[in-house]
Design a protein around this motif. Sequence first.
Motif, PDB file in Angstrom:
ATOM      1  N   ILE A  74       0.779  -1.018  -0.025  1.00 18.77           N
ATOM      2  CA  ILE A  74      -0.015  -0.016  -0.032  1.00 18.77           C
ATOM      3  C   ILE A  74       0.884   1.236  -0.040  1.00 18.77           C
ATOM      4  CG2 ILE A  74      -0.280   0.419   2.565  1.00 18.77           C
ATOM      5  CD1 ILE A  74      -3.103   0.909   2.019  1.00 18.77           C
ATOM      6  N   LEU A 249      -6.272  -3.721  -4.339  1.00 17.45           N
ATOM      7  CA  LEU A 249      -4.879  -2.857  -3.916  1.00 17.45           C
ATOM      8  C   LEU A 249      -4.543  -1.766  -4.682  1.00 17.45           C
ATOM      9  CD1 LEU A 249      -2.654  -2.144  -1.650  1.00 17.45           C
ATOM     10  CD2 LEU A 249      -1.294  -3.960  -2.682  1.00 17.45           C
ATOM     11  N   THR A 254      -4.816   2.104  -4.866  1.00 17.55           N
ATOM     12  CA  THR A 254      -3.783   2.732  -5.238  1.00 17.55           C
ATOM     13  C   THR A 254      -4.133   3.983  -6.222  1.00 17.55           C
ATOM     14  OG1 THR A 254      -2.195   0.996  -4.705  1.00 17.55           O
ATOM     15  CG2 THR A 254      -1.332   2.631  -6.212  1.00 17.55           C
TER      16      THR A 254
END
Length: 534
Positions: A74, A249, A254
Amino acid sequence: MNLFLLGSIVLIFVVINAFLAFLGYRGTRNASDYLLAGRKAHPVIMALSYGATFISTAAIIGFGGAAAVYGMGILWLTFLNIFVGIFIAFVIFGKRTRKIGHNMDVHTFPEFIGKRFQSKFLHISSALLIFIAMPLYAGSVIIGGTQFITETLGINYDIALMFFVSIVSVYVIMGGLKGVMYADAFQGVVMFLGMFILLIFTYSQFGGVTEAHSSLSGLKERAVDIFGSSGHTGWTSMPRIGSVFWWQLVSTITIGVGIGVLAQPQLIVRFMTVKSNRELNRAVLVGGVFILMMVGVSFIVGALSNAYFEREVGKVSIEAVQNRTDNIIPMFINMAMPPWFTAIFMVTLLAAAMTTLCSQFHAMGSAFGRDFVELGLGIKTKSSVLTTKVAMIITILASTFLAWGLPQFFEQGSAIVAIGTAIFFGLCAATFLPLYVGALFSKRITKTGAKACFISGLLTSSFWITFIHIRESQPLGLCNALFGVDSLASSPWLQNVDPIVVALPVSTIFTIVFSLLSKPPNDRHLKEVFNGVK
């Protein structure tokens, strides 16, 4: 928890903010002061205000908890936050926004795009979208702060919610953007110090940086066992490419948040508060360092919490909190940190939430009061500032209602704070970003193209959220009610593709195609808009 210590620290914090709100109130003499801080903000105050507005409890509590699930991967969001959210936003977008906004004498983002494209439809529609959709983001921020208060003090969630919202509401309504920015700068300093101390204390729990990361790396097999075939490969590496976890993710967290920041109305307006491009250049370093400390620390601490909980209670984070992701950071703070720091961190979270919420309430209030009622519908009121304040009260009530209802609406274990934030960031990117880029950098993007961008981005995002992206379509229930399934997508990976991945390309294509098929904008208008823009 020493309640006297906590009460004393919070009281001092509130008194300082009340004083700053009073300074903003005393220095607010007209709509320009209330909406744009008189266009004379100091670069450091502007940078801290921008950063503190950008980073909220959604980043610290929500995405910190997400880091405990997804791991160090992350941190790519930290890179995008700094490179896109600070460098590109300030140096490339900010300078043109400031100058063009000054040329058109605008005070809000809806007014900016409405005047740039000479479209009342865009002005009114964008104002309504902000007024209707932003409470979801604000509600997510409120949840983050309320969860920490509930966990720390052991009080009822509803009581903590009312206490938290009351503190925020008083000074944002009174002080206008001047008061908001003064308080933002102070709260930004509090946030920076709080996160710095948290980073030091967290690594000290493991005996140093190397030992901490080694402990986390050693839990790889635990991650695989817990998350099964979802693609998790451990908390110090990225998920398997193409897996469910990888799509969540990369696309939702993102890209959705990292790119969506460029189209945040409450942040864009900050560029119009400084008097020259020099101030924006000076603000880049301050903003970059601030964001690095805020999101970088929360993501690192969130991931490392797995090693701490495994050592202390024999469970990783998601197990220790019984799948309630938004409780991971509050529980870690209360278990791992000394009592005095818990009080400090509560103030840090109050600061993080207040800075963001104040800007959100300010943006929503001005969108409805000034942009929709006065400029859009042409209804003249006795006081533009008073109308904006009334609209703020309405949005505060709506956001509070969502903060009360969302934890009951989503299933246990859902990262509500992160989901709410990602939805709003992605929605703004799909509906606003292509036309905003066109407004700044192209004389060929037309009113028709901008309308096509707004409509296609909004419809595509709404469809994907309601019928495809299972994290939202499942709790919403409309897809299941109509078609008997939680998602119309048959493959698991497609169900986890975030709306921004589809909606942003669609709205971009519509912007370009409809601009090419329509009549070019008026040359005289363009000369006025781009006068002095380099």
